[in-house]
Design an enzyme around this catalytic site. Structure first.
Site, mmCIF file in Angstrom:
data_model
loop_
_atom_site.group_PDB
_atom_site.id
_atom_site.type_symbol
_atom_site.label_atom_id
_atom_site.label_comp_id
_atom_site.label_asym_id
_atom_site.label_seq_id
_atom_site.Cartn_x
_atom_site.Cartn_y
_atom_site.Cartn_z
ATOM 1 N N ARG A 92 -7.503 23.450 8.874
ATOM 2 C CA ARG A 92 -6.545 24.049 9.800
ATOM 3 C C ARG A 92 -5.296 24.561 9.075
ATOM 4 N NH1 ARG A 92 -6.196 20.071 14.918
ATOM 5 N NH2 ARG A 92 -5.598 18.515 13.384
ATOM 6 N N LYS A 152 -2.071 2.109 24.891
ATOM 7 C CA LYS A 152 -3.241 2.110 24.016
ATOM 8 C C LYS A 152 -3.741 0.682 23.857
ATOM 9 C CE LYS A 152 -4.838 4.321 19.748
ATOM 10 N NZ LYS A 152 -4.502 5.253 18.670
ATOM 11 N N GLU A 164 -1.110 19.823 10.378
ATOM 12 C CA GLU A 164 -1.536 20.026 8.996
ATOM 13 C C GLU A 164 -0.940 21.287 8.377
ATOM 14 O OE1 GLU A 164 -4.337 17.330 11.027
ATOM 15 O OE2 GLU A 164 -3.545 19.320 11.517
#
Length: 645
Positions: free
Chosen positions: A412, A296, A384
């Site tokens: 969600r 990243k 979640e």
């Protein structure tokens, strides 16, 4: 020379990239030219995002993968299904949007994440993690049903999204449904913060020998061509093969255990190698997964060294990597920091308090508790639903969880909130961060549905603080005994007080407060939009006599205050930073109707539409809840009294 002119001069140096408008132009290049394209694309992203903030480090890490995919596959006929969208800036630039990329995330400009509403090269809604495999499988099965055998479907999943439950549901279905899907796992060991969980650690150590894979591929082709390898025999051979390999290597491959061919891990920054592998996998039948290790922030040292900070760094100095901060000590704090500091303060007072976050410890400031009490804070990854049910389990056995989820992501976990918290009325404090309009991340991220969605659920207490002090008091109240499941929603960004650290005091559940008295009109507000109401009333001075009530609670409503309003006012304005249909204003209207009050109620809130991206101030104006619209609504209602009949 201004920044734009300077950038245009630098773009002239991009010899190859300037020749590419669409992937078909990219495919005209030789494979030896691809490293230069990757370097130019990476520099273009760095220059653009340094002055027009967005998601940065993930896209830098996916440059080689992006170039290779568009080089090997015939996009847009072949479908690339991106996950999350943090990694897709290079994809945007290569697919006809380079000249407009300086409008990315701006009002009326390029959308923040890939979407078919913007480009035929964007194949599916892309903003919340972990949906790419399921969506891509649907497309792959559709191509078979439509006899489009030449159309290839590729899912690109990364940034920790493989830890999401939906990804595993998709994998499970991939393993049992006939398809030729290719899944590319862009494994950078990150989501926004460092990725967590057993799957992420497993992916870091997973390995498969390249020579073995080549021999296996050629053997399967030979057997299939001679009719020795039908689907039934293939599955049996795969199971036997995987068992033997696991015994020899002392390592179980979870993907091949699901009858998904696994290749990797490979270096995700070796462009020529990725192209070679993709060309081999392109025509291979059956589901397969390519595992690439990437970094990243690759190619920009400050981002490689500070991956979390450079996930979405805002403006920064390219030469030094210094982030350009607009903040100063005289500003009010962010709601997120008030939450984090107050949670630590409460945890020191109440040993039962624990913190839970689904992969957002820095964004929601749960990292403050992690730093001080690491054994009492849990980052559960991009999950979640699990975060909510995990919190329910903790509460069932006597703990006091503060579960912090961004409002749009909590959608969600809707069933988990009902089934695993509300039915038993478990003492969980569900903190919905980023509630309301969040700005440049757009339709997938605005937290405008929570009040309307949660209001019908029994047992829930739903509150929205008008400012940071109220947030502290509500957090204190929520962890007191016998409060049940308690929802607190609050916005992204700064509050209004520099002296925000008030004493921790209980607010009686279901009570609001009258901020101003009046006789012409009553305004009922919920949450921080009440501060805008106060600004308008200050500007109007004594022109009108207007009462203002900060209701604090969407559920239960303060019936005493509503009775006061019902008896003394014929005109009422409700205002909220949530969806108008079924939200706070609807609750007030229902109450007045049920209790026999014939009152004119004007509801202000987010209209029945998905709101685009732009600054929060721009979007408030667009949706009609800014100070100008508040003032116009007041004047419009009151002027109607003086109009001739």
């Amino acid at each position: 020379m201004d920044i734009v002119e300077n950038l245009l001069m630098k773009k002239d140096k991009f010899g190859l990239l300037n020749q590419i408008d669409y992937p078909e132009d990219l495919r005209k290049l030789s494979i030896d030219q691809l490293p230069q394209i990757c370097e130019e694309l990476r520099q273009d992203i760095i220059q653009e995002v340094s002055v027009n903030p967005g998601h940065f480090a993930s896209s830098l890490g996916a440059v080689e993968l992006t170039v290779a995919l568009h080089y090997v596959f015939d996009t847009p006929k072949d479908k690339l299904v991106w996950d999350v969208g943090h990694q897709a800036y290079g994809h945007k630039i290569l697919t006809g949007r380079r000249k407009a990329f300086n409008t990315n995330r701006k009002l009326r400009g390029l959308r923040p994440f890939p979407t078919p509403l913007e480009s035929e090269y964007d194949t599916f809604t892309c903003g919340h993690a972990s949906n790419s495999i399921s969506a891509a499988l649907g497309m792959a099965v559709a191509t078979k049903q439509n006899h489009e055998d030449n159309k290839k479907i590729v899912a690109i999943i990364g940034d920790g999204a493989m830890s999401g439950g939906l990804a595993f549901e998709g994998l499970n279905n991939v393993s049992s449904t006939p398809n030729d899907l290719l899944i590319v796992l862009n494994d950078n060991d990150m989501s926004i913060d460092h990725a967590v969980g057993g799957m992420e650690k497993y992916l870091l150590t997973l390995d498969t020998n390249a020579t073995y894979n080549k021999l296996r591929f050629k053997a399967s082709q030979w057997l299939h061509q001679r009719g020795y390898l039908d689907d039934k025999r293939k599955k049996g051979i795969l199971r036997l093969n995987n068992a033997i390999k696991s015994a020899i290597s002392h390592q179980q491959n979870v993907f091949e255990g699901m009858n998904i061919r696994y290749f990797g891990p490979f270096d995700g920054h070796n462009i020529k190698e990725i192209v070679r592998i993709l060309q081999q996998l392109k025509e291979m039948k059956g589901p397969k997964l390519l595992h690439l290790h990437t970094t990243k922030g690759k190619g920009y040292k400050p981002a490689e060294l500070s991956q979390i900070e450079f996930h979405a760094p805002g403006k920064f100095n390219i030469e030094t990597g210094q982030r350009i901060q607009q903040d100063n000590d005289n500003q009010a704090p962010k709601y997120q920091d008030v939450f984090g500091d107050t949670l630590v303060e409460l945890a020191k007072l109440n040993p039962k308090i624990v913190g839970i976050t689904p992969a957002m410890p820095t964004g929601c400031s749960m990292n403050k508790l992690i730093d001080v009490m690491p054994d009492r804070a849990f980052d559960v990854g991009i999950a979640e639903g699990h975060a909510v049910t995990f919190s329910g389990g903790l509460a069932k056995e006597g703990m006091m969880p503060f579960c912090n989820i961004y409002s749009s992501f909590s959608q969600r976990a809707y069933d988990n909130i009902i089934h695993d918290l509300a039915i038993l009325n478990l003492p969980v404090v569900l903190c919905l961060d980023r509630a309301g309009l969040v700005g440049e991340d757009g339709a997938t991220h605005h937290g405008v549905f929570d009040m309307a969605a949660l209001r019908p659920i029994p047992h829930l207490t739903i509150a929205a603080p008008m400012d940071e002090r109220e947030l502290r008091r509500l957090m204190y109240t929520a962890q007191l005994p016998n409060k049940g499941t308690f929802v607190i929603r609050y916005p992204r960004g700064r509050g209004v007080h520099t002296d925000w650290k008030c004493p921790l005091e209980e607010i009686k559940v279901g009570t609001g407060r009258r901020l101003r008295s009046g006789k012409d009109l009553a305004i009922l507000s919920i949450g921080p939009v009440g501060n805008d109401v106060e600004k308008v009333l200050d500007s109007l001075g004594t022109l009108y006599s207007i009462a203002h009530y900060d209701m604090r609670f969407v559920k239960p409503l303060d019936e005493t205050l509503l009775e006061e309003v019902g008896k003394h006012f014929q005109k009422v304005i409700t205002i909220e930073d949530g969806i108008r249909m079924g939200g706070f204003g609807s609750a007030v209207l229902e109450w007045f109707n049920d209790h026999g009050y014939d009152i004119q109620v004007k509801r202000m809130g987010i209209p029945d539409q998905f709101v685009e991206h732009g600054s929060v101030d721009e979007l408030k104006a667009l949706t009609g809840i800014d100070t100008a619209h508040i003032q116009h609504t007041i004047q419009d209602l009151l002027s109607a009294e003086t109009m001739p009949s």
